[in-house]
Design a protein around this motif. Structure first.
Motif, short mmCIF file in Angstrom:
data_model
loop_
_atom_site.label_atom_id
_atom_site.label_comp_id
_atom_site.label_asym_id
_atom_site.label_seq_id
_atom_site.Cartn_x
_atom_site.Cartn_y
_atom_site.Cartn_z
N PHE A 1 0.83 -1.21 0.00
CA PHE A 1 0.00 0.00 0.00
C PHE A 1 0.86 1.26 0.00
CE2 PHE A 1 -3.33 -2.83 1.98
CZ PHE A 1 -4.18 -2.78 0.88
N ALA A 2 1.94 1.25 0.78
CA ALA A 2 2.82 2.42 0.83
C ALA A 2 3.41 2.71 -0.55
CB ALA A 2 3.92 2.20 1.85
N ALA A 3 3.75 1.65 -1.28
CA ALA A 3 4.31 1.83 -2.63
C ALA A 3 3.29 2.44 -3.58
CB ALA A 3 4.79 0.49 -3.17
N ALA A 4 2.02 2.24 -3.28
CA ALA A 4 0.94 2.81 -4.09
C ALA A 4 0.44 4.14 -3.53
CB ALA A 4 -0.22 1.82 -4.18
N ASP A 5 1.19 4.71 -2.59
CA ASP A 5 0.87 6.00 -1.97
C ASP A 5 -0.45 5.98 -1.21
OD1 ASP A 5 3.22 7.28 -2.86
OD2 ASP A 5 2.33 7.66 -4.82
N VAL A 6 -0.80 4.83 -0.66
CA VAL A 6 -1.98 4.73 0.20
C VAL A 6 -1.53 4.96 1.63
CG1 VAL A 6 -3.80 3.22 1.07
CG2 VAL A 6 -3.11 3.09 -1.33
N PRO A 7 -2.08 5.95 2.33
CA PRO A 7 -1.71 6.17 3.74
C PRO A 7 -2.06 4.94 4.56
CG PRO A 7 -2.89 8.07 2.86
CD PRO A 7 -3.04 6.97 1.85
N VAL A 8 -1.06 4.38 5.24
CA VAL A 8 -1.29 3.12 5.93
C VAL A 8 -0.51 3.06 7.23
CG1 VAL A 8 0.53 1.96 4.61
CG2 VAL A 8 -1.26 0.60 5.71
N LEU A 9 -1.15 2.49 8.23
CA LEU A 9 -0.52 2.19 9.51
C LEU A 9 -0.76 0.71 9.78
CD1 LEU A 9 0.70 2.90 12.34
CD2 LEU A 9 -1.65 3.42 13.07
N ALA A 10 0.30 -0.04 10.01
CA ALA A 10 0.18 -1.47 10.28
C ALA A 10 0.75 -1.78 11.65
CB ALA A 10 0.90 -2.28 9.21
N LEU A 11 0.00 -2.54 12.43
CA LEU A 11 0.44 -2.85 13.79
C LEU A 11 0.12 -4.31 14.10
CD1 LEU A 11 1.62 -1.59 16.37
CD2 LEU A 11 -0.73 -1.19 17.14
N ARG A 12 1.15 -5.09 14.40
CA ARG A 12 0.91 -6.48 14.81
C ARG A 12 0.03 -6.47 16.06
NH1 ARG A 12 1.91 -10.33 18.36
NH2 ARG A 12 2.12 -12.50 17.63
N THR A 13 -1.07 -7.21 15.98
CA THR A 13 -2.05 -7.19 17.07
C THR A 13 -2.64 -8.56 17.29
OG1 THR A 13 -2.64 -4.91 16.46
CG2 THR A 13 -4.15 -6.08 17.94
N ASP A 14 -2.63 -9.01 18.53
CA ASP A 14 -3.39 -10.18 18.94
C ASP A 14 -4.73 -9.66 19.44
OD1 ASP A 14 -4.59 -12.33 20.18
OD2 ASP A 14 -2.85 -12.89 21.39
N VAL A 15 -5.78 -9.84 18.66
CA VAL A 15 -7.07 -9.22 18.99
C VAL A 15 -7.70 -9.80 20.24
CG1 VAL A 15 -7.55 -8.49 16.63
CG2 VAL A 15 -8.35 -10.74 17.44
N SER A 16 -7.21 -10.95 20.71
CA SER A 16 -7.74 -11.51 21.95
C SER A 16 -7.22 -10.76 23.17
CB SER A 16 -7.37 -12.99 22.08
OG SER A 16 -5.99 -13.18 22.30
N SER A 17 -6.25 -9.89 22.98
CA SER A 17 -5.66 -9.10 24.06
C SER A 17 -6.30 -7.71 24.13
CB SER A 17 -4.15 -8.94 23.85
OG SER A 17 -3.63 -7.93 24.68
N PRO A 18 -7.03 -7.40 25.20
CA PRO A 18 -7.61 -6.06 25.31
C PRO A 18 -6.56 -4.96 25.23
CG PRO A 18 -8.52 -7.51 27.00
CD PRO A 18 -7.37 -8.25 26.36
N GLU A 19 -5.41 -5.19 25.83
CA GLU A 19 -4.37 -4.17 25.84
C GLU A 19 -3.84 -3.90 24.44
OE1 GLU A 19 -4.90 -6.03 29.70
OE2 GLU A 19 -4.37 -6.91 27.76
N GLN A 20 -3.67 -4.96 23.64
CA GLN A 20 -3.16 -4.76 22.29
C GLN A 20 -4.19 -4.07 21.39
OE1 GLN A 20 -0.93 -7.93 20.41
NE2 GLN A 20 -0.34 -8.79 22.39
N VAL A 21 -5.47 -4.37 21.58
CA VAL A 21 -6.50 -3.70 20.79
C VAL A 21 -6.62 -2.24 21.22
CG1 VAL A 21 -8.92 -3.69 20.11
CG2 VAL A 21 -7.70 -5.85 20.36
N ASP A 22 -6.48 -1.97 22.52
CA ASP A 22 -6.44 -0.58 22.98
C ASP A 22 -5.29 0.17 22.33
OD1 ASP A 22 -8.63 -0.89 24.64
OD2 ASP A 22 -7.44 -1.17 26.46
N ALA A 23 -4.14 -0.48 22.24
CA ALA A 23 -2.97 0.15 21.61
C ALA A 23 -3.22 0.41 20.13
CB ALA A 23 -1.74 -0.74 21.80
N LEU A 24 -3.93 -0.51 19.48
CA LEU A 24 -4.30 -0.31 18.07
C LEU A 24 -5.18 0.92 17.91
CD1 LEU A 24 -4.36 -1.45 15.12
CD2 LEU A 24 -6.43 -2.68 15.80
N ALA A 25 -6.17 1.06 18.78
CA ALA A 25 -7.06 2.23 18.72
C ALA A 25 -6.29 3.51 19.00
CB ALA A 25 -8.21 2.06 19.71
#
Length: 280
Positions: free
Chosen positions: A50-74
């Motif tokens: 996506f970055a190569a196609a000039d699409v603004p993107v943020l990628a973050l490794r996330t285990d969605v079963s973890s409330p703390e990691q999903v909070d960090a994603l938000a």
């Protein structure tokens, strides 16, 4: 939600399958992307695309079963883009076992990703979406297995039925508040993904324990694998998702033939009949 240009989409389970297709469809609509997945390498590769196609993107490794990691994603999503307009809680896993073969670790894993991944996403994102007061939409990925009960998929069925009812309740909660946020629940049948191989992401030796031990469970597990390989494309599912979001349609049933099974199940309940065995 009609206008997607320059809006922000958050997609979990984004590195492959349905999530990847939805992310690409969102980019084609001119959206900025926040992508999450437990597979860091695949996620980084997609973000680079996506970055190569000039699409603004943020990628973050996330285990969605973890409330703390999903909070960090938000936190990261709102810090980077200031808003979220389309939230797609899509991450999902499966295990083919009868209920008595399903271990506590199986239940923890499947419910953690499939159900708590959705509820963690709603808890982390919805209050901030409401606070901004902008038009938006939420898509929760369930399955036709959230509408029909099938053998040897006890934990998967339970998690997906739960996602359907959570989504229905969310729809009512937002409507009662006259919030400008729509809701859809995605209920696909067979789609060409790697859902049947999702155990590869489990940590430790439990990751190798996918199939049930009974002959019947093993047969059903193999049948599921074959059906997935012959399924529709993730791109067609993504197209159905955006059609539903534009139309404000709640139920996204990708396979028309699934409706016949849902009708039989409802009639079983209303007529006090024993459950009819239906295929997905």
């Amino acid at each position: 939600m009609q206008d997607f240009t320059d809006k922000v989409a958050v997609v979990t389970g984004a590195a492959e399958g349905i999530g990847k297709a939805i992310a690409r469809a969102a980019a084609a609509e001119g959206m900025k992307l926040v992508l999450a997945d437990i597979d860091a390498a695949a996620l980084d590769a997609l973000a680079a695309e996506f970055a190569a196609a000039d699409v603004p993107v943020l990628a973050l490794r996330t285990d969605v079963s973890s409330p703390e990691q999903v909070d960090a994603l938000a936190d990261a999503a709102f810090a980077r883009f200031g808003a979220v307009h389309l939230l797609v809680n899509n991450a999902g896993v499966a295990v083919a076992k009868s209920v008595w073969e399903t271990t506590p670790k199986d239940w923890e894993w499947v419910l953690g990703v499939n159900l708590y991944g959705v509820t963690n996403g709603l808890r982390a994102f919805v209050p901030r979406m409401l606070e901004r007061g902008e038009a938006g939409h939420i898509v929760n990925t369930a399955s036709v297995a959230g509408l029909l009960s099938v053998p040897a998929l006890a934990a998967y069925n339970a998690s997906k039925f739960a996602v359907v009812t959570v989504s229905e309740g969310l729809h009512h909660d937002l409507a009662l508040r006259q919030a400008p946020i729509g809701v859809s629940v995605l209920c696909p049948s067979w789609v060409k993904t790697r859902i049947a191989e999702s155990g590869r992401h489990r940590l430790g030796e439990e990751g190798a324990v996918q199939a049930g031990t009974s002959v019947q469970s093993q047969k059903i597990g193999q049948a599921v694998f074959q059906a997935v390989q012959a399924g529709i494309t993730p791109d067609s599912v993504a197209e159905s998702v955006f059609e539903a979001v534009r139309a404000g349609r709640f139920y996204i049933v990708t396979h028309p033939e699934s409706r016949a099974g849902v009708r039989v199940r409802m009639e079983d309940i209303l007529e006090n009949r024993n459950p009819t065995l239906m295929s997905l």
